[in-house]
Design a protein around this motif. Structure first.
Motif, PDB file in Angstrom:
ATOM      1  N   SER A 334       0.831  -1.208   0.000  1.00 43.57           N
ATOM      2  CA  SER A 334       0.000   0.000   0.000  1.00 43.57           C
ATOM      3  C   SER A 334       0.859   1.249   0.000  1.00 43.57           C
ATOM      4  N   LEU A 335       1.924   1.238   0.808  1.00 41.60           N
ATOM      5  CA  LEU A 335       2.821   2.391   0.847  1.00 41.60           C
ATOM      6  C   LEU A 335       3.493   2.594  -0.509  1.00 41.60           C
ATOM      7  N   ILE A 336       3.954   1.503  -1.123  1.00 40.71           N
ATOM      8  CA  ILE A 336       4.610   1.605  -2.432  1.00 40.71           C
ATOM      9  C   ILE A 336       3.656   2.214  -3.460  1.00 40.71           C
ATOM     10  N   ALA A 337       2.396   1.770  -3.428  1.00 42.36           N
ATOM     11  CA  ALA A 337       1.414   2.275  -4.395  1.00 42.36           C
ATOM     12  C   ALA A 337       1.206   3.769  -4.253  1.00 42.36           C
ATOM     13  N   THR A 338       1.091   4.265  -3.022  1.00 45.68           N
ATOM     14  CA  THR A 338       0.851   5.698  -2.832  1.00 45.68           C
ATOM     15  C   THR A 338       2.098   6.521  -3.088  1.00 45.68           C
ATOM     16  N   LEU A 339       3.280   5.949  -2.891  1.00 41.02           N
ATOM     17  CA  LEU A 339       4.501   6.677  -3.229  1.00 41.02           C
ATOM     18  C   LEU A 339       4.649   6.816  -4.737  1.00 41.02           C
ATOM     19  N   ARG A 340       4.170   5.839  -5.466  1.00 48.66           N
ATOM     20  CA  ARG A 340       4.374   5.786  -6.921  1.00 48.66           C
ATOM     21  C   ARG A 340       3.292   6.529  -7.697  1.00 48.66           C
ATOM     22  N   VAL A 341       2.061   6.562  -7.181  1.00 48.07           N
ATOM     23  CA  VAL A 341       0.938   7.106  -7.941  1.00 48.07           C
ATOM     24  C   VAL A 341       0.048   7.949  -7.036  1.00 48.07           C
ATOM     25  N   SER A 342      -0.296   9.130  -7.511  1.00 45.64           N
ATOM     26  CA  SER A 342      -1.336   9.941  -6.869  1.00 45.64           C
ATOM     27  C   SER A 342      -2.598   9.840  -7.727  1.00 45.64           C
ATOM     28  N   ALA A 343      -3.541  10.733  -7.517  1.00 46.64           N
ATOM     29  CA  ALA A 343      -4.794  10.668  -8.278  1.00 46.64           C
ATOM     30  C   ALA A 343      -5.239  12.071  -8.654  1.00 46.64           C
ATOM     31  N   VAL A 344      -6.105  12.150  -9.661  1.00 44.87           N
ATOM     32  CA  VAL A 344      -6.601  13.447 -10.109  1.00 44.87           C
ATOM     33  C   VAL A 344      -7.676  13.948  -9.144  1.00 44.87           C
ATOM     34  N   ALA A 345      -7.838  15.268  -9.123  1.00 41.79           N
ATOM     35  CA  ALA A 345      -8.808  15.881  -8.216  1.00 41.79           C
ATOM     36  C   ALA A 345     -10.228  15.400  -8.508  1.00 41.79           C
ATOM     37  N   TYR A 346     -10.508  15.060  -9.776  1.00 40.07           N
ATOM     38  CA  TYR A 346     -11.845  14.577 -10.133  1.00 40.07           C
ATOM     39  C   TYR A 346     -12.250  13.389  -9.262  1.00 40.07           C
ATOM     40  N   THR A 347     -11.276  12.528  -8.952  1.00 43.27           N
ATOM     41  CA  THR A 347     -11.549  11.348  -8.141  1.00 43.27           C
ATOM     42  C   THR A 347     -11.467  11.649  -6.655  1.00 43.27           C
ATOM     43  N   THR A 348     -10.422  12.377  -6.235  1.00 41.81           N
ATOM     44  CA  THR A 348     -10.166  12.527  -4.799  1.00 41.81           C
ATOM     45  C   THR A 348     -11.060  13.551  -4.125  1.00 41.81           C
ATOM     46  N   GLU A 349     -11.445  14.619  -4.826  1.00 47.24           N
ATOM     47  CA  GLU A 349     -12.152  15.710  -4.162  1.00 47.24           C
ATOM     48  C   GLU A 349     -13.451  15.251  -3.521  1.00 47.24           C
ATOM     49  N   ILE A 350     -14.255  14.495  -4.254  1.00 44.41           N
ATOM     50  CA  ILE A 350     -15.553  14.113  -3.714  1.00 44.41           C
ATOM     51  C   ILE A 350     -15.403  13.113  -2.572  1.00 44.41           C
ATOM     52  N   VAL A 351     -14.382  12.221  -2.663  1.00 46.50           N
ATOM     53  CA  VAL A 351     -14.149  11.258  -1.584  1.00 46.50           C
ATOM     54  C   VAL A 351     -13.554  11.960  -0.372  1.00 46.50           C
ATOM     55  N   ASP A 352     -12.587  12.844  -0.593  1.00 51.13           N
ATOM     56  CA  ASP A 352     -11.977  13.566   0.534  1.00 51.13           C
ATOM     57  C   ASP A 352     -12.998  14.440   1.250  1.00 51.13           C
ATOM     58  N   ALA A 353     -13.924  15.039   0.472  1.00 54.97           N
ATOM     59  CA  ALA A 353     -14.974  15.848   1.101  1.00 54.97           C
ATOM     60  C   ALA A 353     -15.856  14.987   1.993  1.00 54.97           C
ATOM     61  N   ALA A 354     -16.164  13.774   1.522  1.00 50.62           N
ATOM     62  CA  ALA A 354     -16.975  12.867   2.333  1.00 50.62           C
ATOM     63  C   ALA A 354     -16.213  12.420   3.579  1.00 50.62           C
ATOM     64  N   MET A 355     -14.892  12.215   3.441  1.00 47.25           N
ATOM     65  CA  MET A 355     -14.096  11.832   4.606  1.00 47.25           C
ATOM     66  C   MET A 355     -13.977  12.987   5.585  1.00 47.25           C
ATOM     67  N   ALA A 356     -14.041  14.227   5.090  1.00 46.33           N
ATOM     68  CA  ALA A 356     -14.067  15.363   6.012  1.00 46.33           C
ATOM     69  C   ALA A 356     -15.322  15.298   6.870  1.00 46.33           C
TER      70      ALA A 356
END
Length: 640
Positions: A334-356
């Motif tokens: 899991s750590l290797i995956a996140t070090l190697r690849v991030s994600a576009v805001a289109y995907t993360t924004e709505i999920v991060d807002a829900a996690m907020a």
């Protein structure tokens, strides 16, 4: 299908992204005759795998990373974007993508990636050197026998054949974890990218509780798919690491830096020693980037290091015993995956807002567990007061006790009121009546003690009512605390600390009236006070709101847990509207988001007002009246 009997042979097991890309590279780089056989057990997954096959990806399902990150060639990072813009066959594409121009930092639908892989594999086969050939075989590899050469046993459905290979590349993707607790559960979706899996996710009810095992790319995909449909139920993402995705900067460009090779040569000295050396070298590489490439954004430093190390890692991995390598991958994948690849805001924004939003839940739970008041701050209209009502509703704790603070509010006014004048008048009247009655009967005068009736003139306020002894806690909303006099916050500290208070008017009559019934803040309800004291059994859930118009004393802040509620994003507003109204108002929501940003914040309830008006049918959106009304609704909030 004919196989060469003389050429060397490489068998690639699996024709997803990894297997197809491996075959492309072998075809490109081979300079001696070799037969490359790519075996795929599911024909629908050829050149696509589970993640990208069209049947499992509707047109709205986009890559969770930038389109410019999808090239299979590190020497030509724009290859996928170039193919999508100039070579892709767009017949059959929907209107929103048919005329779309793809960019490196923008989105692209996942389902077209299979066409890209197919095209590049065909190109590589056509341009391969003489004697370098490609064979695509539908079947399942069921056995390997390793001797001088490798015997690969393949079941094709109709027959079983054995291929003699010089090398075998296993490209079947990540091994599926065994989940005995869920595998037989009717609600378990093992393959979320399959057609059946996607249909089941889309069929989940909007208020259903959903658990997603994992917190990385696939987990974000599934969560985003639900949230964009207006899902309002609880979504829980679970992983051992708890690591989540980072978001690419909007101007992120794909790049491979030329960094020094990691100093990882030498003998293998065990897992722990290797991990420590990797950490030391990683810090060294990060220091080099900071000094020599200051233009690299902090969010992508780890990606730059990981990419620069890729050519050196096969030699390092070859020295690690298989058992240790499996353990390392199991612990650090899991750590290797996140070090190697991030994600576009289109995907993360709505999920991060829900996690907020989940942060709000976590803070409320912490406040309940620690028996501490929760100080909620944020701009007007952000939903601070609503939080108290949500807590009471979710936990079924009954009516919210609301104490609205004004400039004259004191601790005493929140605890209780005592109508001393009304009681004095009543006592005087009753004593006069008693004396007259005794006089009529020839008895000497005698004072009448009315202690047992004092409760008729005491009414507990919301603060005191919240601390009455009950099995279940009450929810107390102390609204707009920043409007109070400077001393009130500190005056509340004692009752928050000890959970009890005294009523002197009742203590004075304890000797002949130890139990007295008084009115409470709940309409039509009374409570019995024993010995003039109130002590809670279950500490109330105290929610105090502030618009940030003043600072609070440090001692008071130390006692509280603090939660900031930010205005909802456009994505969150859209999800709220979809869930509660069920209409398409994207244009209006985007207008509201832009206006709110321009004027420094407009309460979300003004959007709801606009939605109510526009759906009433009385104000067409294209009318001048509607434009003026919308402007009035969404004007900047000013004092005075």
């Amino acid at each position: 299908m004919r196989f060469s009997e003389r050429a060397r042979r490489v068998v690639v097991v699996g024709a997803g992204l990894g297997g197809t890309a491996t075959a492309v590279r072998l075809l490109q780089f081979a300079r001696e005759p070799v037969e490359i056989v790519v075996v795929e057990r599911c024909s629908a997954y050829r050149n696509a795998g589970v993640a990208y096959h069209p049947a499992g990806n509707h047109w709205q399902h986009v890559f969770n990373i930038q389109a410019g990150r999808m090239s299979m060639f590190r020497e030509d990072v724009d290859d996928f974007v170039t193919w999508a813009n100039t070579e892709a066959d767009r017949s059959g594409w929907p209107a929103e993508w048919y005329g779309f121009t793809f960019t490196e930092t923008g989105p692209a639908p996942r389902r077209i990636y299979a066409d890209y892989l197919t095209a590049r594999l065909a190109d590589a086969a056509r341009e391969a050197a003489d004697g370098v050939t490609l064979v695509e075989l539908d079947g399942e590899v069921v056995d390997l026998e390793v001797a001088d050469r490798i015997q690969v046993v393949v079941e094709t459905g109709k027959s079983r054949l054995t291929l003699t290979a010089d090398h075998v590349v296993v490209a079947t993707g990540l091994e599926e974890r065994k989940l005995p607790f869920a595998i037989d559960h009717p609600g378990f979706v093992r393959h979320p990218y399959s057609q059946d899996g996607t249909e089941r996710i889309l069929g989940v009810g909007p208020d259903a509780s959903v658990v997603i095992i994992g917190t990385l790319l696939s987990a974000y995909d599934s969560a985003a798919l639900l949230l964009r449909r207006g899902h309002t139920g609880r979504i829980t993402m679970i992983s051992r690491s708890g690591i989540t995705l980072r978001t690419y900067p909007s101007d992120h460009q794909h790049q491979v830096l030329s960094l020094p090779a990691p100093r990882l040569d030498g003998s293998y000295e065990g897992k722990d020693a290797l991990v420590q050396r990797l950490r030391d070298e990683w810090e060294r590489a990060a220091g080099i980037i900071a000094a020599q490439h200051p233009e690299v954004a902090a969010a992508v430093v780890t990606e730059r290091i990981a990419k620069s190390w890729e050519p050196y890692m096969p030699d390092v991995l070859a020295r690690i015993p298989t058992v240790d390598l499996r353990t390392l991958l199991d612990g650090y994948s899991s750590l290797i995956a996140t070090l190697r690849v991030s994600a576009v805001a289109y995907t993360t924004e709505i999920v991060d807002a829900a996690m907020a939003d989940q942060d709000e839940v976590d803070m409320v739970n912490a406040a309940i567990f620690l028996r501490r008041p929760l100080l909620v701050t944020g701009p007007p209209g952000a939903g601070k007061s609503t939080l108290a009502f949500q807590i009471a509703h979710e936990l079924r704790l009954g009516r919210v006790l609301r104490w609205h603070i004004t400039s004259t509010a004191t601790r005493g006014s929140g605890l209780y009121s005592y109508d001393v004048i009304a009681r004095a008048e009543a006592v005087g009247a009753r004593q006069a009546a008693a004396r007259w009655d005794r006089h009529r009967h020839g008895e000497p005068p005698k004072d009448v003690e009315l202690g047992e009736r004092v409760g008729d003139y005491i009414r507990l306020g919301p603060l005191a009512t919240a601390f009455l002894p009950r099995r279940q806690p009450r929810v107390l909303l102390i609204d707009e605390l920043d409007k109070s006099e400077v001393d009130l916050p500190n005056d509340l500290l004692e009752i928050f600390e000890v959970g009890s208070f005294r009523i002197p008017e009742l203590e004075r009559v304890v000797s002949h009236a130890p139990e007295i019934t008084v009115f409470t803040d709940d309409p039509g309800h009374k409570a019995t006070i024993v010995n003039g004291q109130v002590e809670c059994h279950a500490f109330p859930i105290v929610v105090m709101t502030s618009n940030g118009e003043r600072d609070f004393p440090r001692a008071f802040l130390r006692r509280c847990l603090q939660l900031e509620i930010k205005p909802p994003t456009a994505e969150k507003l859209a999800a709220m509207v979809a869930a509660h109204i069920g209409i398409d108002c994207d244009e209006l929501i985007q207008d509201f988001a832009r206006r709110s940003e321009q004027v420094g914040g407009v309460p979300a309830d003004r959007l709801m007002d606009a939605l109510f008006l526009t759906t009433s049918g009385r104000y067409p959106r294209d009318s001048a009246t509607w434009a003026r009304l919308k402007e009035a609704l969404w004007r900047e909030l000013r004092a005075g």
